[in-house]
Design an enzyme around this catalytic site. Structure first.
Site, mmCIF file in Angstrom:
data_model
loop_
_atom_site.group_PDB
_atom_site.id
_atom_site.type_symbol
_atom_site.label_atom_id
_atom_site.label_comp_id
_atom_site.label_asym_id
_atom_site.label_seq_id
_atom_site.Cartn_x
_atom_site.Cartn_y
_atom_site.Cartn_z
ATOM 1 N N GLU A 121 0.794 -1.335 0.044
ATOM 2 C CA GLU A 121 -0.067 -0.116 0.065
ATOM 3 C C GLU A 121 0.778 1.274 0.003
ATOM 4 O OE1 GLU A 121 -2.534 -1.641 3.320
ATOM 5 O OE2 GLU A 121 -4.228 -0.719 1.832
ATOM 6 N N GLU A 143 -4.567 -9.357 3.047
ATOM 7 C CA GLU A 143 -5.509 -9.223 4.027
ATOM 8 C C GLU A 143 -6.694 -10.037 4.327
ATOM 9 O OE1 GLU A 143 -4.127 -6.880 2.492
ATOM 10 O OE2 GLU A 143 -2.931 -5.515 3.765
#
Ligand code: NAD
Length: 723
Positions: A121, A143
């Site tokens: 990210e 995730e």
């Protein structure tokens, strides 16, 4: 010039390019912890303050990996009560990354190694991403596998880069971890270089060549590839997204994929800053919930504990098996030979005839050929692996083996016989292991002269796919043998759990309670489709009656009869189970023994399931009183959890991580629970809440649900289950 903030080093070169090196001094990997948060705030402040003197920014890391992601220790502490605090923290992290990408100077991520989750990210908030093409590093947003979503801009930015459908399918919903070449192909990495030196040089070159870099989504008129719901074509396809997801999850309750889908679709309809807020809301809901805690516990902490040798006796030197004698080249032996050869161990594969042994080797050939044809393996590598397997029918050929894994028929005297034959031939200190699924290890060890070297290595079928091996410690098994067995399992890239000897060990015993519970419902008049649906919705990978067919109805009968005989011989009372009459009738009255014999709870044509046997409804008619669906789902989960606690009470199990991981990896206990013991701790109201519900089930469905007393006695529970 080199200065430290706490986790980010700042170096600037003569061209005015700032090299930011992520290097958390207190951890071996960088994570998005409080220190990162503070350092990033200071770094972004400074970048903005010194912007005029800066040409651009390169971000890299001093660790082996680039960045490991969110701090899971922090994440699993989030509760509904402090959800607001968590949301605010997320907002700040995102604001920092937004300021970075809007600095007005080019920012390049120089990915020196793996960048997963939060690491990727950060990279996605850079204008350009360059990675080293080492074939090993991994890039992705995994995730979802921990019940979470990438909430530091991962959903929002990948949707804007790849489009909603590709972002969901190629990264977000399955949490794929991509090797460098795949990452480039997918579009999350822009360039590949050969080494670290080239990495930084190339990153700086890019900075110099792109002084006006901006993110595509910050350019006026930017359109999300493939469109958004405001586009009629996209809108027409939209209903397929949740429908496919539901199909994939078979109705099981996994909130993360659902929230990811919502964040992606809703976020695509607003500007990036609002999309980031939507993403934060959906992550906060997941982080504050129980399922992410369960999954983080199992798939991160429990697995880490196991892989770090939690159940391996300490003080025994590492064992490197070189040559294994696999006895029996049937379904299991062939699979064991394959995984050993694939992981660098020489294999002597013995069966009663050379033809049978060669057939066992051909199994490896089949798997390897497929991998070559799919471009996943080179022909040289295939030949190398195959050359490690030597089929034989002669025990004398097993000389030099330092490991024996026996996988002949499930028969004590046969197993004794084959060990007697090979023990004098193999190395004098070879580890002696049996792949029995039901026979007590202590009894099998009576067939060898070196009982301390004898251990159970219980593989699961199909061996090449199933990740677990259950190591069984017999009464005489030494610590050294146990440690060696542990090393063997890690060497062949499987996950080891360690249990003490008992009938059915841990996994076979507990899965038996699940199967019996499903069948018992049929005896009570629950329609078979409802039973199948309940197990699927509870999250089991295969519906219960379907699984029973695959394992055969004759095996549990055989095990039951043997167990019953052992109970009677020991003078212990035998309580028959309501499932028994159904299984007996199917086998004896209707000759339906399961999938391999072409008929079981299901009908089969050419080995393929065609549907539930219509005779079930006729011979086991449904009762008019429907049982609550929640009861059906919970009965299966509860009975396995209760049986596991009994395994702890009897000393069969001694490690909670082993129980949790063993249940998920070995016998399909639903992943959302975090495993069979975590299910009890994560149940509403904790172990006490679980016990209360178990008592209700016991009143309605039988004493087998009576909760073990230890669950409501905190000190006994702490002693037995560690919490
Ligand atoms: P299988 O019938 O497919 O294979 C057994 C093989 O052993 C046959 O090829 C047979 O020819 C060979 N064999 C018999 N006598 C032999 C001898 N004297 N020397 C060498 N080979 C001999 O059986 P399987 O399913 O592979 O099971 C083997 C063992 O693994 C059993 O103990 C079983 O309980 C255990 N196991 C099976 C599973 C499963 O799912 N099938 C799972 C875990 C463990």
């Amino acid at each position: 010039m080199s200065e430290h903030t706490s986790t980010i080093r700042w170096d600037v070169d003569e061209d005015g390019i700032v090299l930011l090196t992520l290097d958390d001094p207190e951890q071996s990997a960088n994570t998005m912890n409080e220190r990162y948060h503070r350092s990033m705030a200071e770094t972004v402040d400074r970048l903005e303050a010194e912007r005029e003197q800066i040409t651009g920014v390169v971000i890299t890391s001093a660790k082996k990996t680039f960045f490991a992601g969110g701090d899971l220790n922090d994440l699993r502490q989030v509760t509904p009560a402090d959800a607001q605090r968590f949301f605010t923290g997320l907002t700040e992290i995102k604001a920092q990354l937004r300021r970075l990408e809007k600095l007005g100077r080019p920012v390049v991520a120089a990915l020196n190694g793996t960048a997963l989750g939060g690491g990727l990210e950060i990279a996605l908030a850079c204008h350009h991403r360059i990675a080293i093409d080492d074939g090993r590093s991994k890039f992705g947003l995994p995730e979802v596998t921990l019940g979470l979503l990438p909430g530091a801009g991962g959903v929002t930015r990948t949707v804007r880069m790849l489009g909603v459908a590709d972002a969901l399918l190629k990264l977000l919903l399955q949490g794929q971890q991509l090797r460098p070449a795949q990452a480039k192909e997918t579009g999350i990495v822009d360039e590949l270089v050969s080494d670290r030196e080239e990495l930084i040089a190339r990153a700086k070159e890019w900075v110099k060549a792109n002084p006006d870099a901006v993110q595509p989504w910050d350019v006026k008129g930017h359109k999300i590839p493939g469109g958004t719901p405001s586009n009629p074509r996209f809108a027409a396809n939209l209903p397929a997204f949740p429908a496919n997801l539901r199909k994939q999850l078979k109705g099981a309750h996994y909130p993360a994929p659902h929230n990811i889908l919502c964040a992606a679709v809703e976020g695509s309809q607003v500007d990036i800053d609002n999309a980031l807020v939507i993403e934060s809301r959906y992550l906060t809901e997941l982080a504050a919930g129980q399922i992410s805690k369960n999954m983080i516990k199992a798939f991160f902490f429990d697995l880490q504990h196991i892989n770090n040798g939690g159940s391996r006796p300490a003080g025994v030197a590492k064992y490197e098996p070189r040559k294994v004698a696999v006895l029996g080249a049937g379904m299991m032996g062939a699979g064991i030979a394959y995984v050993c050869a694939r992981n660098g161990i020489e294999v002597l594969l013995k069966d009663v005839s050379l033809a049978a042994a060669e057939k066992g080797k051909a199994y490896s050939e089949g798997i390897l050929d497929k991998a070559v044809s799919r471009g996943k393996l080179t022909a040289e590598k295939r030949d190398e692996v195959l050359a490690r397997i030597t089929p034989t029918d002669n025990a004398a050929d097993l000389a030099g083996a330092d490991l024996v894994i026996e996988a002949v028929f499930e028969d004590v005297s046969l197993k004794h016989k084959v060990f007697a034959e090979v023990e004098p031939v193999v190395e004098p200190d070879a580890l002696l292991a049996s792949n029995t699924s039901t026979l007590p290890i202590t009894g099998l060890a009576e067939g060898v002269s070196r009982r301390p070297d004898f251990v159970g290595l219980h593989f699961f079928s199909p061996v090449d796919k199933m990740p677990l091996v259950e190591i069984i410690r017999g009464e005489h098994t030494s610590d050294e043998a146990l440690a060696k067995a542990f090393d063997v399992v890690l060497k062949i890239k499987k996950t080891p759990i360690v249990v003490n000897d008992s009938r059915g060990f841990f996994t076979s015993r507990v899965i038996g309670t699940f199967l019996n519970e499903g069948v018992a419902m049929l005896a009570e008049g629950v329609p078979a489709p409802s039973i199948e649906q309940a197990s699927a919705q509870a999250g089991y990978p295969a519906p219960v009656l379907q699984l029973m067919d695959e394992l055969t109805l004759t095996l549990p009968r055989k095990i039951r009869n043997e167990t019953k005989a052992a109970f009677e011989a020991a003078g212990q009372p035998w309580a028959s189970h309501p499932a028994e009459q159904i299984i007996d009738r199917l086998v004896e009255e209707f000759d339906r023994k399961g999938k391999s014999s072409g008929a079981g709870f299901y009908d089969y044509a050419d080995g393929k399931r065609t549907g539930l046997w219509p005779g079930l409804a006729e011979h086991f008619p449904a009762t008019p009183n429907e049982l609550p669906f929640t009861d059906l789902k919970e009965r299966m989960l509860f009975i396995e959890a209760i049986e596991t606690v009994r395994c702890f009470e009897e000393g069969v199990l001694t490690s909670v991580p082993d129980a949790n991981i063993g249940s998920i990896f070995g016998i399909g206990f639903p992943a959302w629970t975090g495993g069979v013991i975590q299910y009890i701790f994560g149940y509403e109201g904790g172990p006490e809440g679980f016990a209360t519900r178990a008592t209700q089930l016991a009143e309605k469905y039988g004493t087998r649900f009576t909760p073990p007393a230890v669950l409501t006695d905190p000190s006994a529970r702490e002693k037995l289950l560690g919490a």
